[in-house]
Design an enzyme around this catalytic site. Structure first.
Site, PDB file in Angstrom:
ATOM      1  N   SER A  56       0.763  -1.244   0.049  1.00 25.13           N
ATOM      2  CA  SER A  56      -0.061   0.138  -0.036  1.00 25.13           C
ATOM      3  C   SER A  56       0.821   1.414  -0.229  1.00 25.13           C
ATOM      4  O   SER A  56       0.124   2.250  -0.173  1.00 25.13           O
ATOM      5  CB  SER A  56      -0.926   0.241   1.126  1.00 25.13           C
ATOM      6  N   GLN A 112       3.973   4.119  -1.237  1.00 25.79           N
ATOM      7  CA  GLN A 112       4.438   4.694  -2.390  1.00 25.79           C
ATOM      8  C   GLN A 112       5.214   3.656  -3.234  1.00 25.79           C
ATOM      9  O   GLN A 112       4.850   3.407  -4.401  1.00 25.79           O
ATOM     10  CB  GLN A 112       5.165   5.799  -2.176  1.00 25.79           C
ATOM     11  N   ASP A 113       6.244   2.973  -2.763  1.00 24.15           N
ATOM     12  CA  ASP A 113       7.151   2.118  -3.575  1.00 24.15           C
ATOM     13  C   ASP A 113       6.437   0.833  -4.060  1.00 24.15           C
ATOM     14  O   ASP A 113       6.592   0.253  -5.186  1.00 24.15           O
ATOM     15  CB  ASP A 113       8.391   1.971  -2.623  1.00 24.15           C
ATOM     16  N   LEU A 119       9.223  -4.363   1.592  1.00 24.95           N
ATOM     17  CA  LEU A 119       8.938  -2.690   1.787  1.00 24.95           C
ATOM     18  C   LEU A 119       8.181  -2.412   2.901  1.00 24.95           C
ATOM     19  O   LEU A 119       7.859  -1.178   3.198  1.00 24.95           O
ATOM     20  CB  LEU A 119       8.227  -2.351   0.277  1.00 24.95           C
ATOM     21  N   ALA A 178       7.173  -1.253   6.313  1.00 18.35           N
ATOM     22  CA  ALA A 178       7.981  -0.488   7.479  1.00 18.35           C
ATOM     23  C   ALA A 178       7.081   0.446   7.949  1.00 18.35           C
ATOM     24  O   ALA A 178       5.960   0.853   7.476  1.00 18.35           O
ATOM     25  CB  ALA A 178       9.174  -0.012   6.790  1.00 18.35           C
ATOM     26  N   THR A 225      18.121   1.885   4.137  1.00 19.54           N
ATOM     27  CA  THR A 225      17.843   3.183   3.965  1.00 19.54           C
ATOM     28  C   THR A 225      18.791   3.971   4.494  1.00 19.54           C
ATOM     29  O   THR A 225      19.910   3.641   5.161  1.00 19.54           O
ATOM     30  CB  THR A 225      16.616   3.644   4.990  1.00 19.54           C
ATOM     31  N   GLU A 272      18.977   6.561   6.094  1.00 22.21           N
ATOM     32  CA  GLU A 272      18.929   6.964   7.437  1.00 22.21           C
ATOM     33  C   GLU A 272      19.898   6.243   8.434  1.00 22.21           C
ATOM     34  O   GLU A 272      20.239   6.562   9.310  1.00 22.21           O
ATOM     35  CB  GLU A 272      17.571   6.592   7.854  1.00 22.21           C
ATOM     36  N   TYR A 318      13.862   4.412  14.229  1.00 21.56           N
ATOM     37  CA  TYR A 318      13.670   4.001  12.730  1.00 21.56           C
ATOM     38  C   TYR A 318      14.950   3.387  12.222  1.00 21.56           C
ATOM     39  O   TYR A 318      15.055   2.257  11.721  1.00 21.56           O
ATOM     40  CB  TYR A 318      13.163   5.131  11.963  1.00 21.56           C
ATOM     41  N   LYS A 367      16.319  -0.451  11.294  1.00 24.22           N
ATOM     42  CA  LYS A 367      16.513  -0.720   9.905  1.00 24.22           C
ATOM     43  C   LYS A 367      17.976  -1.188   9.895  1.00 24.22           C
ATOM     44  O   LYS A 367      18.203  -2.438   9.108  1.00 24.22           O
ATOM     45  CB  LYS A 367      16.453   0.403   9.150  1.00 24.22           C
ATOM     46  N   HIS A 387      13.275   9.239  -1.682  1.00 23.98           N
ATOM     47  CA  HIS A 387      12.697   8.949  -2.864  1.00 23.98           C
ATOM     48  C   HIS A 387      10.829   9.381  -3.094  1.00 23.98           C
ATOM     49  O   HIS A 387      10.283   8.919  -2.080  1.00 23.98           O
ATOM     50  CB  HIS A 387      12.814   7.550  -3.797  1.00 23.98           C
ATOM     51  N   ARG A 390       3.377  10.031  -2.794  1.00 21.91           N
ATOM     52  CA  ARG A 390       3.972  10.127  -1.338  1.00 21.91           C
ATOM     53  C   ARG A 390       3.089  10.379  -0.167  1.00 21.91           C
ATOM     54  O   ARG A 390       2.333  11.197  -0.466  1.00 21.91           O
ATOM     55  CB  ARG A 390       5.147  11.068  -1.567  1.00 21.91           C
TER      56      ARG A 390
HETATM   57  O1  F7E Z   1      11.922  14.637   6.176  1.00 22.51           O
HETATM   58  C1  F7E Z   1      12.812  17.834   7.789  1.00 22.51           C
HETATM   59  C2  F7E Z   1      12.891  16.692   8.678  1.00 22.51           C
HETATM   60  O2  F7E Z   1       9.786  13.057   6.849  1.00 22.51           O
HETATM   61  C3  F7E Z   1      12.852  14.837   5.452  1.00 22.51           C
HETATM   62  C4  F7E Z   1      11.411   8.126   4.780  1.00 22.51           C
HETATM   63  O3  F7E Z   1      11.009   7.671   3.613  1.00 22.51           O
HETATM   64  O4  F7E Z   1      13.713   8.891   3.663  1.00 22.51           O
HETATM   65  C5  F7E Z   1      12.551   9.630   4.469  1.00 22.51           C
HETATM   66  O5  F7E Z   1      12.897   9.938   5.759  1.00 22.51           O
HETATM   67  C6  F7E Z   1      13.585  16.063   6.354  1.00 22.51           C
HETATM   68  C7  F7E Z   1      13.955  15.761   7.828  1.00 22.51           C
HETATM   69  O6  F7E Z   1      11.870  12.022   5.290  1.00 22.51           O
HETATM   70  C8  F7E Z   1       9.142  18.868   8.094  1.00 22.51           C
HETATM   71  O7  F7E Z   1      13.512  17.047   9.991  1.00 22.51           O
HETATM   72  C9  F7E Z   1      11.291  19.822   8.228  1.00 22.51           C
HETATM   73  O8  F7E Z   1      15.315  16.527   8.004  1.00 22.51           O
HETATM   74  O9  F7E Z   1      10.274  13.628   4.404  1.00 22.51           O
HETATM   75  P1  F7E Z   1      10.931  13.441   6.086  1.00 22.51           P
HETATM   76  P2  F7E Z   1      13.009  11.406   6.100  1.00 22.51           P
HETATM   77  O10 F7E Z   1      12.849  11.514   7.422  1.00 22.51           O
HETATM   78  O11 F7E Z   1      14.280  12.068   5.702  1.00 22.51           O
HETATM   79  C10 F7E Z   1      14.537   8.047   4.330  1.00 22.51           C
HETATM   80  C11 F7E Z   1      15.522   7.546   3.229  1.00 22.51           C
HETATM   81  C12 F7E Z   1      13.520   6.857   4.687  1.00 22.51           C
HETATM   82  O12 F7E Z   1      14.110   5.638   4.665  1.00 22.51           O
HETATM   83  C13 F7E Z   1      12.315   7.085   5.676  1.00 22.51           C
HETATM   84  O13 F7E Z   1      11.497   6.015   5.602  1.00 22.51           O
HETATM   85  O14 F7E Z   1      12.773  17.150   6.248  1.00 22.51           O
HETATM   86  N1  F7E Z   1      11.438  18.698   7.847  1.00 22.51           N
HETATM   87  N2  F7E Z   1       9.975  19.862   8.386  1.00 22.51           N
HETATM   88  C14 F7E Z   1      10.248  18.090   7.925  1.00 22.51           C
HETATM   89  N3  F7E Z   1       9.731  16.569   7.890  1.00 22.51           N
HETATM   90  C15 F7E Z   1       8.459  16.198   7.868  1.00 22.51           C
HETATM   91  N4  F7E Z   1       8.118  15.039   7.880  1.00 22.51           N
HETATM   92  N5  F7E Z   1       7.328  17.261   8.388  1.00 22.51           N
HETATM   93  C16 F7E Z   1       7.988  18.781   8.388  1.00 22.51           C
HETATM   94  O15 F7E Z   1       6.938  19.397   8.707  1.00 22.51           O
END
Ligand code: F7E
Length: 343
Positions: A13, A15-16, A83, A85, A128, A130, A151, A155, A182, A187
């Site tokens: 369900s 995105q990927d 996928l 998670a 990931t 991360e 997280y 992982k 991605h 998304r």
């Molecule tokens: O945050 C900043 C936040 O939640 C990106 C997942 O697919 O990619 C994803 O993880 C950045 C972070 O993605 C907001 O602090 C600012 O630095 O879109 P995100 P993520 O945490 O990078 C990796 C590769 C995965 O494996 C994960 O499953 O954006 N940020 N302001 C914010 N983030 C969110 N969510 N919301 C905000 O308002």
């Protein structure tokens, strides 16, 4: 006639899952999706694939061993794409147990049961970027891991325990893609890119006043999910199982993403102030972007920039969609789906 290969995708369900199911069907696979029942049901693009008989559902949940066992016995897959998670990093600080249950123990259930029914199975694990956490950029397969969230810790442990070690211990074809961020029009809206494109489209249409974000300085290597699922498939077609960084090799701040999305909507933004007091104003001086520390993380990954050289050399994989094309695609999709609501 050669037998069709069978693929089982967990996390169908997400995105990927949807992009991968479409790709594998087009490549001639029988595609099965492990579907976790929810009251809202699967998203429309998954339901459409199912109704078109391009995707079969198997009901189950990686947190429930008996359903994984039955799914593997029923499908007997040649390839498994794990996928499933709890994929939200910020949420993982709030629900660490649930995150470990799915992102670590769930992987063990999938890998062990897949191997039990077919010792020649090929398993793809969604690892990931991360996992690199605080490791300075650029990050490659040779970089050390340094996770900073529940997280990423779960992982990483799954990656080491069920992918790298199972390759060595059991000779299992267990491979991983270490995927950097991605994105796509599919998304979820709680990830920053889609939150930005959806909110700015609403602001442009007069349906929302303001967008509140967290850390604007964070840098991410953002690519298009449709390109990344091609890498997942290629990873399982290699002679030897291995791990690959999948990234664009280009990094942007969250603020850059906002600017690009606003430019695609022809609504340039002027920034003022710093930190939690920073605001973004439209051409009339109205504040349309603000910072809400609620969205800060207890521990942040500041700078991700992937080195995709190994994937390019060994898999022949490169991204096709550029950063600007990705942002424009997402903005246009949100704008088009919302414009009928404009006052
Ligand atoms: O945050 C900043 C936040 O939640 C990106 C997942 O697919 O990619 C994803 O993880 C950045 C972070 O993605 C907001 O602090 C600012 O630095 O879109 P995100 P993520 O945490 O990078 C990796 C590769 C995965 O494996 C994960 O499953 O954006 N940020 N302001 C914010 N983030 C969110 N969510 N919301 C905000 O308002």
């Amino acid at each position: 006639m050669a037998k069709k290969p069978k693929a089982l995708i967990t996390g169908i369900s997400g995105q990927d899952g949807s992009y991968l199911a479409e790709l594998l069907f087009d490549k001639g696979y029988d595609v099965y999706g492990l579907l976790r029942r929810t009251s809202a049901g699967p998203p429309p693009y998954i339901e459409d694939l199912h109704l078109a008989k391009k995707l079969s559902y198997v009901y189950g949940n990686v947190r429930d061993l008996s359903t994984i066992r039955i799914a593997m016995e029923e499908v007997r897959p040649d390839e498994v794409y794990n996928l499933a998670a709890q994929s939200h990093v910020w949420v993982s600080f709030k629900v660490p147990d649930e995150t470990w249950e799915t992102n670590f123990y769930g992987v063990g259930r999938v890998v062990n049961e897949a191997m039990r029914v077919n010792k020649d199975v090929r398993v793809y694990q969604a690892s990931t970027s991360e996992m690199f956490g605080s490791t300075p950029p650029p990050q490659s397969e040779a970089s050390p891991f340094s996770p900073v969230s529940p997280y990423a810790e779960a992982k990483l442990k799954a990656h080491e325990e069920f992918i790298v070690a199972y390759r060595e211990k059991y000779g299992l074809f267990a491979a991983s893609g270490i995927l950097f961020n991605h994105e796509s029009p599919r998304r979820g809206k709680h990830f920053v890119t889609r939150k930005i494109t959806h909110s700015l489209a609403k602001i442009k249409l007069g349906l929302q006043d303001k967008l509140e974000l967290g850390n604007l300085e964070a840098k991410r290597d953002w690519g298009y999910a449709g390109d990344y699922v091609e890498a997942m498939h290629l990873i399982l077609q290699q002679k030897k199982a291995d791990d690959y960084v999948i990234a664009t090799g280009e990094s942007h701040t969250v603020r850059d993403f906002v600017n690009a999305a606003a430019a695609a909507l022809d609504m340039p933004i002027t920034w003022e102030g710093e930190g939690a007091h920073e605001v973004g104003k439209d051409k009339n001086g109205k504040v349309i972007i603000g910072v809400d520390p609620e969205f800060y993380r207890p521990n942040e990954v500041h700078y991700l920039l992937g080195d995709p050289n190994k994937a390019r050399e060994r898999l022949g994989w490169t991204r096709k969609v550029s950063f600007d094309q990705l942002v424009t695609m997402m903005v246009k999709s949100d704008y088009d789906s919302l414009k009928h609501l404009a006052p």
